[in-house]
Every structure is written in structure tokens, then in C-alpha cells.
Design a protein around this motif. Sequence first.
Motif, PDB file in Angstrom:
ATOM      1  N   MET A   1       0.846  -1.200   0.000  1.00 31.36           N
ATOM      2  CA  MET A   1       0.000   0.000   0.000  1.00 31.36           C
ATOM      3  C   MET A   1       0.876   1.241   0.000  1.00 31.36           C
ATOM      4  SD  MET A   1      -3.027   1.085   2.694  1.00 31.36           S
ATOM      5  CE  MET A   1      -4.383   0.309   1.837  1.00 31.36           C
ATOM      6  N   ALA A   2       0.456   2.263  -0.761  1.00 35.18           N
ATOM      7  CA  ALA A   2       1.219   3.504  -0.823  1.00 35.18           C
ATOM      8  C   ALA A   2       1.173   4.227   0.519  1.00 35.18           C
ATOM      9  CB  ALA A   2       0.645   4.400  -1.921  1.00 35.18           C
ATOM     10  N   THR A   3       2.264   4.937   0.804  1.00 39.14           N
ATOM     11  CA  THR A   3       2.359   5.640   2.080  1.00 39.14           C
ATOM     12  C   THR A   3       2.474   7.149   1.851  1.00 39.14           C
ATOM     13  OG1 THR A   3       4.773   5.412   2.170  1.00 39.14           O
ATOM     14  CG2 THR A   3       3.455   3.670   3.204  1.00 39.14           C
ATOM     15  N   MET A   4       2.339   7.895   2.938  1.00 42.52           N
ATOM     16  CA  MET A   4       2.402   9.356   2.882  1.00 42.52           C
ATOM     17  C   MET A   4       3.212   9.877   4.054  1.00 42.52           C
ATOM     18  SD  MET A   4      -1.401  10.412   4.246  1.00 42.52           S
ATOM     19  CE  MET A   4      -1.997   9.833   5.857  1.00 42.52           C
ATOM     20  N   ASP A  21       0.058   4.696   5.930  1.00 41.31           N
ATOM     21  CA  ASP A  21      -0.672   4.304   4.729  1.00 41.31           C
ATOM     22  C   ASP A  21      -1.619   5.424   4.292  1.00 41.31           C
ATOM     23  OD1 ASP A  21       0.552   1.839   4.798  1.00 41.31           O
ATOM     24  OD2 ASP A  21      -1.127   0.850   5.818  1.00 41.31           O
ATOM     25  N   ILE A  22      -1.694   5.665   2.990  1.00 42.92           N
ATOM     26  CA  ILE A  22      -2.680   6.599   2.474  1.00 42.92           C
ATOM     27  C   ILE A  22      -4.064   6.001   2.715  1.00 42.92           C
ATOM     28  CG2 ILE A  22      -3.599   7.693   0.391  1.00 42.92           C
ATOM     29  CD1 ILE A  22      -0.765   7.782  -0.691  1.00 42.92           C
TER      30      ILE A  22
END
Length: 340
Positions: A1-4, A21-22
Motif C-alpha cells: 500500500m502507498a504511504t504518505m 498508509d494513504i
Amino acid sequence: MATMNTLVCQEPKKLIWAQRDIPVAGENEALIKIKTVGICGTDIHAWGGNQPFFNYPRVLGHEICGEVISVGENIRTLRPGQQVAVIPYVACQRCPACLSGRTNCCEAISVIGVHQDGGFCEYLAVPVTNLLLAEGIDPEAAALIEPFAISAHAVRRAAVQPGDAVLVVGAGPIGLGAAAIAHADGARVVVADTSISRREHVAGSLGLSTVDPVAADFTDQLRAHFDGALAQTVIDATGNPHAMNNSVNLIRHGGSIVFVGLFKGDLCFSDPEFHKKETTLMGSRNATAEDFAKVGRLMAEGKLSADMMLTHRYAFHELAESYEPGVINNRQLIKGVIAF
């Protein structure tokens, strides 16, 4: 999962970067990409450990402008690409206050950035009912819709009418907003503040008259602005007990007081003075969707602007390092906005 990137207030006086996680928009939510976030006194007090009812760790930031990235599958009122401002007060919709339409003072209110994680991050999932369409408004100004809405609510509580003589005490962001909105509503507005620089800001950015409340001839100056009378309405945005206790001495007979600033303690004023003037005394807390909509309209009409309160700008990627010297210890700061 993409992160921020997320800036977390881990504990008082400690901001740390974290990768999270976004989030994904829920059924009744929208995922927004943060554009700008205003810095509020709440964020400053939380950093210092002086914010009551506050739990750590917490992601601060409740004055938020963003772009819609995605929405829940049944949402038809918003679409990706639109700019929105966040109404950060998540109300229960069940308590007597909510059922009477006063969601701003919900018994179980949860404020984004205070009671739940807020906008010091790159993406945020927000209930669609807590979003205000803010197309065509500069993102810096859109981030300030929330503090302006608090001011608008105080002005609405005061039932300000065209021609009313209104004294706003305190030229912080909320006082500045109250003065600007009361002026936009046609009132005759004077702003009182002990700070020379803040009085200069009022004169230069709002074009309004000011008075020094500690001047020996303060009352005479006030009467001079209002045709020999005291104020019809006092909106106190100081949160200072001395100023608030003195408010009853600044209104004419039949006048009103609205306390939008608050402090931890008891109010104490002369009951005979209060009664002989048949004083109307009100508190003002948060804001409703109606207040946010009014601010958005006034901004679109050019009657409110970011420069009325904005004095400093910050970059999100530098915020952990700049927060203490640039925000906490900055005596010139009235209102700051973070750009992402």
C-alpha cells in the motif's frame, strides 16, 4: 500500500515524521489531497501540552483545504479534482444540540485535528458531509475558511445588523475575522487591542478604526467612534479574563456581549451593572455549515481575503524543524498557513 508523509505530535514539544498508509475513502467519505493547512492556537497549545482534553500521539491541523482524489461509491455530490475546505467538527447527530440544528456544540463532538487525526499529512479521508466546495478560492484563503467561520458564527450569535455599533476586543485571527465579517454585514466596527502592531494590521489590512484598551482615555475614544455612546455589541475574542470581565462596562444600555474567546476560570462582573443595562450575554463555540457557506460566499465576492489575518507561510516538508522557532517562538505571528 502507498504511504504518505505525516507529521505527528508524539508528545508535548515533540513533532516527528512518520510514514503512514494513504487512507481509502469509506462509503460516505472523500479522500482529499491536502493543499494548505492553517495553524491555529489549538495547534500551538497542543504542542506545548496546554490543550485540555487532548490525547497524544496526535496529527494536528483542522484548518484544511484539499483536492478531492476519490469518493465513496454512492457519493454524487463531489467528484475528483474539485477543491474543498474541511468542516472539522464531526457531530453525533443524535444529541439534543444536534437534533436542534446546533451541531457546533454537539455533546459528543469530535474535532478533526484535535480529537482525531488531522491535516498535518498528505492525504485525509473526510466524511462528505464535512466538506465545503471551495472552487475558485485561493488555497491559502480556503484554508482560512474555518477560522473565519468561527468568527461568522460569533457575528451571527450577536445578530449584527447594518449600522450597529460593534466593538471587537482582541485582534487575533478570530477577532480579525469577526471585525471583517461584521463590517461586511454593514456594521460600524472598532477593534480594540493592546498591541500596536496588531492595531496597525487592522488599520492596514481591514481599513477599520482601532483603540488601545489600556489607554487612559479609552472610553472617551470609544464613545467618539460611536456618536457619544458605548458599543451596542461587544464581541470578545481575547480569552483574557480581565478583558472579558470588563465587557459589561463597554456596552450601552440594552447592549449585547458575545464571548468567542475563552479561558479556564470563572467570570466575575458587577451584577447591578449587568442588570441595569438588561445585558444579553452569549457564548459562541465553533461554527455550523451555514457559517462556512457564508464565509465561502464572502470570499468569492472579495469581501474576505487571506491577507486580513495571514502573516506567515510555511512549507510542510520543513515543518518539523521550523515549528518551534518559526511558529511557537514567533511573536509576530498572527496566522500562518502551511503549503504542501
